[in-house]
Design a protein around this motif. Structure first.
Motif, short mmCIF file in Angstrom:
data_model
loop_
_atom_site.label_atom_id
_atom_site.label_comp_id
_atom_site.label_asym_id
_atom_site.label_seq_id
_atom_site.Cartn_x
_atom_site.Cartn_y
_atom_site.Cartn_z
N GLY A 291 53.49 -7.74 21.91
CA GLY A 291 52.35 -8.61 22.10
C GLY A 291 51.97 -8.61 23.57
N PRO A 292 50.89 -9.30 23.90
CA PRO A 292 50.52 -9.36 25.33
C PRO A 292 51.61 -9.94 26.21
N LYS A 293 52.58 -10.66 25.62
CA LYS A 293 53.65 -11.27 26.41
C LYS A 293 55.02 -10.71 26.06
N LYS A 294 55.06 -9.63 25.26
CA LYS A 294 56.36 -9.04 24.87
C LYS A 294 56.20 -7.54 24.71
N CYS A 295 57.09 -6.79 25.36
CA CYS A 295 57.02 -5.32 25.31
C CYS A 295 57.66 -4.83 24.02
N ALA A 296 56.94 -3.94 23.32
CA ALA A 296 57.45 -3.43 22.05
C ALA A 296 58.57 -2.42 22.23
N LEU A 297 58.66 -1.77 23.40
CA LEU A 297 59.67 -0.76 23.63
C LEU A 297 60.97 -1.34 24.19
N SER A 298 60.83 -2.25 25.13
CA SER A 298 62.04 -2.85 25.72
C SER A 298 62.48 -4.11 25.01
N GLY A 299 61.55 -4.78 24.33
CA GLY A 299 61.86 -6.02 23.65
C GLY A 299 61.98 -7.21 24.59
N LEU A 300 61.61 -7.04 25.85
CA LEU A 300 61.73 -8.10 26.84
C LEU A 300 60.39 -8.81 27.01
N PRO A 301 60.43 -10.07 27.38
CA PRO A 301 59.17 -10.79 27.62
C PRO A 301 58.52 -10.30 28.91
N ARG A 302 57.47 -9.56 28.77
CA ARG A 302 56.75 -9.01 29.91
C ARG A 302 55.25 -9.13 29.66
N THR A 303 54.49 -9.19 30.74
CA THR A 303 53.03 -9.19 30.61
C THR A 303 52.58 -7.76 30.35
#
Length: 375
Positions: A291-303
């Motif tokens: 999502g805009p606040k979660k990376c699909a590759l790393s699974g970490l909360p990122r913008t």
């Protein structure tokens, strides 16, 4: 003789002749002779009748035998006619069966022919559609190739073209422009230009005195350059896969990482900014895409400022700036070796080697987490 006797008995004796009262010996013999003559007349008549009766009996026998022969022949002819009637009936049934089979075969052939015509028309329409799409893609690719030839031929590491590399210009001239953009590995020049435009800080140029060609790596590159291929079984690409490409595309989500690697190899990866489009409805759930606040590759909360699409699936995956930098670095490497394979790069072998080494360095830095702040 009998007639002569009757004539004599009827005619009276002539005058002057006397008839004896008592017959003489000669007279006695005459009647006997007359009787004998009478008996001789009756014997031929009975023989003739016997012959007639025999002829009649023989004709009757012949007639009966002929009738029996004719009856036998008639029975034989009737049997033959019955057999012929049965044969004619059997042949008529065979003919009717053949006519029915011929009609069914003709109908099935006509149906099959119509079916083939319909399929041919459908395939022709699909082929014409694909042809129109292919022509459109060819026109687009030809324009990109023309631009890329200018980019590759006129820009070298030692003397880069500042107009084609905005990161080498001043921040006021080379600022990143907001807007919609699609980065495909098939149009790798777009990937390179977007990644370059997003870098405001130019890398420090490395002087020739600080470089030293590794003999092993240069020999592998020269061997690959003789017959360039994208098969990773060769020693040149095998080393880069093991040392750079594999680690750079090794993310936390292993399954999605493998799909990204395959899309990069097949030139079917698309990268686009998130702000350019709204989130598509009916696509993969936000839990899978990140999502805009979660990376699909790393699974970490990122913008996440960008998202990727694998092929024509229509599923978007939001990625962080670090993951985008790693994917872009790998795409830039594959872009350059494809241009070498297609004969679009016309440089000295050593210059091409140092460009490959620079792209490998970008993959290594991106794997370690270094990326421009604008990404």
């Amino acid at each position: 003789s009998q007639v002569s006797l009757e004539e004599e008995s009827q005619n009276p004796p002539a005058a002057g002749h006397w008839k004896p009262l008592m017959p003489s010996k000669g007279d006695k013999e005459e009647p006997e002779g007359g009787c004998q003559d009478a008996g001789g007349v009756h014997e031929p008549q009975s023989t003739e009748q016997l012959n007639v009766s025999r002829l009649r009996s023989s004709s009757v026998e012949i007639r009966e035998k002929g009738s029996e022969f004719l009856r036998d022949e008639l029975h034989k002819a009737q049997k033959e006619l019955k057999l012929k009637d049965k044969e004619c009936e059997r042949l008529s049934k065979v003919r009717e069966q053949l006519e029915q089979e011929l009609e069914e075969l003709t109908a099935s052939l006509f149906e099959e022919a119509h079916k083939m015509v319909r399929e041919a028309n459908t395939k022709q329409a699909a082929a014409e559609k694909q042809l129109r799409e292919a022509r459109g893609k060819i026109d687009m690719l030809q324009a990109e190739v023309t631009a890329l030839k200018t980019l590759v031929i006129t820009s070298t590491p030692s003397s880069p073209n500042r107009e084609l590399h905005p990161q080498l210009q001043s921040p006021s001239k080379g600022g990143f422009r907001k807007g919609h953009g699609r980065n495909k590995s098939t149009s790798s020049a777009m990937v390179a230009m977007v990644s370059a435009a997003s870098q405001n800080v130019a890398p420090e140029p490395v002087s020739l005195e600080c470089r030293e060609v590794d003999s092993i790596l240069f020999a592998e590159f020269q061997a690959w350059k003789e017959s360039p291929t994208l098969d990773k079984s060769c020693s040149f690409l095998d080393r880069i896969y093991r040392e750079d490409v594999g680690p750079c595309l090794d993310f936390t989500k292993q399954e999605l990482s493998e799909l990204v690697r395959v899309a990069v190899e097949q030139n079917t990866l698309t990268i686009e900014p998130v702000a350019s489009q709204a989130v598509p409805v009916g696509k993969v759930a936000a839990e899978e895409c990140g999502g805009p606040k979660k990376c699909a590759l790393s699974g970490l909360p990122r913008t996440c400022k960008h998202r990727i699409m694998l092929g024509d699936s229509g599923n978007y995956y939001y990625i962080s700036p670090s993951c985008r930098a790693r994917i872009t670095a790998v795409c830039n490497f594959f872009t350059y070796i494809r241009y070498i394979q297609q004969g679009l790069v016309r440089q000295d072998v050593e210059l091409m080697y140092w460009e490959v080494m620079r792209l490998r360095r970008e993959m290594s830095l991106a794997k370690l987490g270094f990326y421009p702040s604008e990404m």
